[in-house]
Write an enzyme that holds these catalytic residues in place. Structure first.
Site, short mmCIF file in Angstrom:
data_model
loop_
_atom_site.label_atom_id
_atom_site.label_comp_id
_atom_site.label_asym_id
_atom_site.label_seq_id
_atom_site.Cartn_x
_atom_site.Cartn_y
_atom_site.Cartn_z
CE LYS A 183 -3.56 -2.56 -0.30
NZ LYS A 183 -4.57 -3.04 0.64
C1 LIG Z 1 -5.73 -3.92 0.93
C2 LIG Z 1 -7.19 -3.94 0.88
C3 LIG Z 1 -7.89 -4.14 2.04
C4 LIG Z 1 -7.53 -4.85 3.07
O1 LIG Z 1 -6.44 -4.51 3.80
P1 LIG Z 1 -5.20 -5.59 4.55
O2 LIG Z 1 -4.33 -4.67 5.13
O3 LIG Z 1 -4.79 -6.42 3.35
O4 LIG Z 1 -6.22 -6.41 5.49
C5 LIG Z 1 -9.15 -3.78 2.01
N1 LIG Z 1 -9.93 -2.98 1.03
C6 LIG Z 1 -8.93 -2.69 -0.03
C7 LIG Z 1 -9.67 -1.73 -1.20
C8 LIG Z 1 -7.78 -2.94 -0.14
O5 LIG Z 1 -7.24 -2.57 -1.35
#
Ligand SMILES: *Cc1c(COP(=O)(O)O)cnc(C)c1O
Length: 378
Positions: A183
């Site tokens: 991210k």
């Molecule tokens: C990555 C993501 C999540 C979940 O996040 P994690 O930290 O991997 O649990 C939820 N919603 C979206 C749109 C994502 O890209």
């Protein structure tokens, strides 16, 4: 063939490593001063909106829905063009997930479709800032208000983005972030819920920590003794440890540098691919100042899979974001059928996410561009 290029990758420097090592040498591994500091540091990037750090973006969504108080009989209206967790965490609370279609160009929840989907049972309207581009938050706010629902923004892609000059985190009733490795900013695993509502923050904090009530003034049996704590509503352990919060605070110092570099890469792809017949490059609304998490190229004429295979065969780690959430068998088994959201399905059929992360070099970007161009013979 050159080295494999991942589609996303963390950028961890010596300052990050030193920040983590300092915690490891100290007294607190978890739930110490680094958590409070990270929550305050994060709030500086969300227009001052208070934050609750949790163990993942998925946990953040689960916590946010808990704070909203959803349960059986309630409906959550959301987009299918998202990671399954946006919908799954609502379903785990027993709520009914109602999918509304997306705008064909941005891939974000379409306010008109959301308007048609809400009812007096809708308790949360959950938008996703797809690829880092904020959803139509002003219009979605009106839709949510029209039925007395809370507006939730799944901002897993969009920490650092803004809409009409207002930072993501200051726009919705509840905003959730993910700090997964790929991210915009990472704590390895991690996430946060932010909310301008003191009550929602309080409920989020309680759910993060088993629902434990330690404040004597709020206890049912305050005279039990100094050890006493009570659970008034069930919760879970979603506490993000100090070790990871220290990494988060350190990473936040480079958030604007990350945003800048992601913007440069995004622009370089635009420049290099705009004229290629057979693809569409991403759009950006005038109101949006995205921190780009993804570069979602749209591949026309049914050639997405062939281009995906071609890039992978050339060592380029492309991804597809996302299979419409209700295509997952778990939703299919609940009666959700293909065809429900045609724009999302068409978007999915064309989408290909090119590598995008802060440490990507211009030479890497050019290699991706050249490999795409050679596929199309241009
Ligand atoms: C990555 C993501 C999540 C979940 O996040 P994690 O930290 O991997 O649990 C939820 N919603 C979206 C749109 C994502 O890209």
């Amino acid at each position: 063939m050159s080295d494999f290029l991942p589609y996303g990758r963390q950028s961890v420097n010596d300052d990050d490593i030193a920040a983590v090592a300092e915690v490891l040498r100290g007294d607190w591994l978890t739930t110490g001063p680094a958590v409070t500091r990270f929550e305050a540091d994060l709030a500086e990037h969300t227009g001052g909106t208070p934050a609750v750090a949790v163990t993942s973006g998925t946990a953040a969504l689960h916590v946010a829905y808990a704070a909203a108080g959803i349960g059986p009989g309630d409906e959550v209206v959301t987009t299918p063009l998202t990671f399954v967790a946006t919908a799954a965490t609502a379903a785990l609370h027993g709520a009914k997930v109602v999918f509304a279609d997306v705008e064909p160009d941005t891939g974000n929840l379409d306010p008109a479709a959301a308007h048609a989907a809400v009812t007096d049972r809708t308790k949360v309207l959950a938008a996703v800032d797809y690829a880092g581009h904020p959803a139509e938050l002003d219009q979605l706010r009106k839709v949510a208000d029209s039925v007395g629902a809370l507006l939730l923004e799944d901002a897993a892609h969009s920490l650092g983005s803004s809409w009409r000059g207002r930072p993501v985190g200051s726009l919705a009733d509840l905003t959730t972030f993910s700090f997964f490795a790929t991210k915009n900013l990472t704590t390895a695993e991690g996430g946060a819920v932010v909310s301008p509502s003191a009550e929602l923050v309080e409920r989020a904090r309680a759910f993060r920590n088993h629902g434990l009530v330690r404040d004597r003034a709020r206890q049912r049996y305050p005279d039990e003794g100094g050890w006493h704590q009570e659970v008034h509503a069930f919760g879970l352990n979603y506490r993000l440890p100090d070790v990871l919060c220290a990494l988060g605070s350190s990473q936040l110092r480079r958030l604007w540098a990350f945003k800048q570099r992601r913007a440069e890469i995004h622009a370089r792809y635009d420049e290099g691919l705009r004229d290629v017949p057979g693809v569409l490059t991403p759009v950006c609304r005038a109101e949006a100042d995205p921190m780009w998490h993804l570069y979602p190229l749209r591949v026309l004429d049914g050639r997405r899979r062939a281009l995906f295979d071609h890039l992978r065969a050339n060592g380029i780690g492309v991804q597809v974001n996302y299979i419409p959430a209700y295509w997952h068998p778990v939703f299919e088994d609940l009666g959700y059928r293909r065809g429900l959201c045609p724009n999302a399905e068409a978007y999915y059929a064309q989408e290909l996410s090119l590598p995008l992360f802060a440490d990507l070099s211009d030479a890497d970007v050019d290699r991706v561009i050249d490999t795409v161009r050679s596929f199309f013979g241009v």
